[in-house]
Scaffold this active site. Structure first.
Site, short mmCIF file in Angstrom:
data_model
loop_
_atom_site.label_atom_id
_atom_site.label_comp_id
_atom_site.label_asym_id
_atom_site.label_seq_id
_atom_site.Cartn_x
_atom_site.Cartn_y
_atom_site.Cartn_z
CD GLU A 89 42.30 124.50 134.48
OE1 GLU A 89 41.62 124.06 133.54
OE2 GLU A 89 41.83 125.19 135.38
CB CYS A 102 47.95 127.23 140.96
SG CYS A 102 46.83 125.88 141.31
CB CYS A 109 40.72 114.73 140.03
SG CYS A 109 41.05 114.48 141.79
CB CYS A 113 35.61 117.00 145.88
SG CYS A 113 37.06 116.32 146.70
CB CYS A 116 36.21 119.75 142.83
SG CYS A 116 37.76 120.08 142.00
N GLY A 156 43.76 117.52 139.85
CA GLY A 156 44.36 116.26 140.28
C GLY A 156 44.66 116.20 141.76
CD GLU A 157 45.15 114.17 146.61
OE1 GLU A 157 44.36 115.11 146.78
OE2 GLU A 157 46.20 114.05 147.28
CB SER A 188 46.74 121.41 148.15
OG SER A 188 45.43 121.33 148.63
CB SER A 211 41.04 119.90 150.47
OG SER A 211 41.93 120.55 149.60
CG LEU A 212 39.03 119.45 157.53
CD1 LEU A 212 39.69 118.09 157.63
CD2 LEU A 212 39.20 120.21 158.84
CG HIS A 213 36.93 121.54 151.57
ND1 HIS A 213 37.64 122.71 151.69
CD2 HIS A 213 37.40 120.95 150.44
CE1 HIS A 213 38.50 122.81 150.69
NE2 HIS A 213 38.38 121.77 149.93
CG ASN A 287 35.65 130.45 141.66
OD1 ASN A 287 34.83 131.07 140.99
ND2 ASN A 287 36.94 130.68 141.62
CB CYS A 330 39.84 123.86 140.89
SG CYS A 330 41.20 122.81 141.02
#
Ligand code: SAH
Length: 340
Positions: A89, A102, A109, A113, A116, A156-157, A188, A211-213, A287, A330
């Site tokens: 997508e 995006c 992936c 995480c 996600c 994906g990464e 990212s 993406s630290l989070h 989200n 995502c």
């Protein structure tokens, strides 16, 4: 058959040489492929017939198959079905300052995480260059809009599909191809440390987001599997190297998860990590999705987290939420479509 959109400018020029044509003749193709975005070689009216026939035997020119569009005022989501039946997508966002897209970088992936949607579906494969570029071409053609900026923040990464991402950067930023300035392209990553060094050494001028989070290993270990391999200190060291090498500002992405990473203590720890560095923090209201128990921090919490960063002179913004009415998290559109 190899899709013509898998070729960079050098590849196309070399191909022209290999079929006994002058290198500069490749130029003719660019406006057909990237401006007019045709999906048939026969439409390339100013290209020699013999070249057209050769192209037809050597390449396909099909675009991605758009199977679903969800629309909201500022955001649209597009679901593509790929040749092997996989789905990815893309999201189109209309901001005051222009239109951005995006794009996804892989089918599924492997980063795992815990918050996600994309990671619930394991990686099936990397996207080819034609599939990366294809998302931009298709959405831009379908909507008849010029895309002003691109973020590789979909499924994906990207650093796990590094070779194709490098080629994607070339095609996207090449003035003869998609022609988007380096500063309008952002990659990212969840923090694949060796690739951050490699990316820095490329000196592409393209933006980097991380993406630290979480502000410490204890929390990050719990929510991001990648932290088991690459600890926060190593990520920060790699970012220091990147900044020294490129003098480019790094975006730190930080999802706000209730009771997990949103305390005042976390905010102070984050201040210590980024203070004095060429970094800016983007706080992202989580989200929520039906598959995870995780909750979004409430607005009050987000605001007080923001205030702590701000009062410590950290460059910080709270991401404007877009597409909340769509299956906007995502990977959600794809997951829903496959009923996974
Ligand atoms: N693998 C890359 C890019 C894809 S994810 C990366 O990790 O950066 C793009 C961004 O969306 C990441 O910051 C990711 O952590 C975030 N994200 C994933 N699920 C989300 C959700 N439900 N709500 C808000 N952000 C989410």
């Amino acid at each position: 058959m190899n899709n013509i959109y898998n070729l960079t400018i050098e590849d196309l020029e070399n191909y022209f040489l290999s079929i006994g044509e002058k290198k500069f003749k490749a130029l003719q193709l660019y406006s057909w492929l990237y401006e007019k975005k045709v999906n048939s070689f026969d439409l390339m009216s100013d290209v020699k017939k013999t070249v057209i026939e050769r192209l037809k035997t050597d390449f396909s020119i099909e675009h991605l198959k758009l199977v679903k569009v969800e629309r909201d005022t500022e955001v649209n989501k597009y679901l593509f079905e790929l040749y092997d039946g996989s789905f990815v997508e893309s999201v189109l966002m209309r901001h005051d300052y222009g239109t951005s897209i995006c794009v996804s970088s892989q089918v599924g992936c492997n980063m795992g995480c815990s918050f996600c949607e994309s990671g619930r579906l394991k990686k099936v494969r990397d996207l080819a260059l034609a599939e990366l570029v294809g998302q931009v071409i298709c959405v831009s053609k379908y909507e008849q809009v010029r895309i002003d900026s691109i973020v590789v923040m979909g499924i994906g990464e990207p650093f796990d599909n590094f070779e194709n991402i490098k080629r994607f950067i070339k095609v996207v930023t090449d003035p003869k191809m998609i022609n988007i300035g380096q500063r309008h392209l952002t990659i990212s990553t969840c923090g694949l440390v060796p690739k951050i060094y490699e990316f820095a050494d490329l000196e592409t001028g393209v933006n980097l987001a991380i993406s630290l989070h979480a502000p410490n290993n204890e929390i990050r270990d719990k929510i991001m599997k990648v932290n088991h391999g690459f600890k926060i200190e190593k990520v920060m060291e790699a970012l220091d190297y990147y900044i020294k090498k490129t003098n480019r500002r790094v975006t730190i992405e930080y999802i706000m998860l209730e009771g997990i990473n949103d305390s005042d203590k976390c905010a102070h720890e984050l201040v210590n990590l980024v203070k004095g560095k060429l970094m800016y923090v983007n706080l992202i209201p989580y989200n929520e999705t039906t598959h995870f128990e995780l909750k979004r921090s409430n607005d009050f919490k987000i605001k007080s987290f923001y205030d702590i960063l701000k009062s410590n002179d950290i460059n910080v913004t709270i991401r404007k939420e877009m597409g909340g009415n769509l299956s906007a998290a995502c990977g959600q559109l794809r997951a829903n479509s496959e009923r996974l």
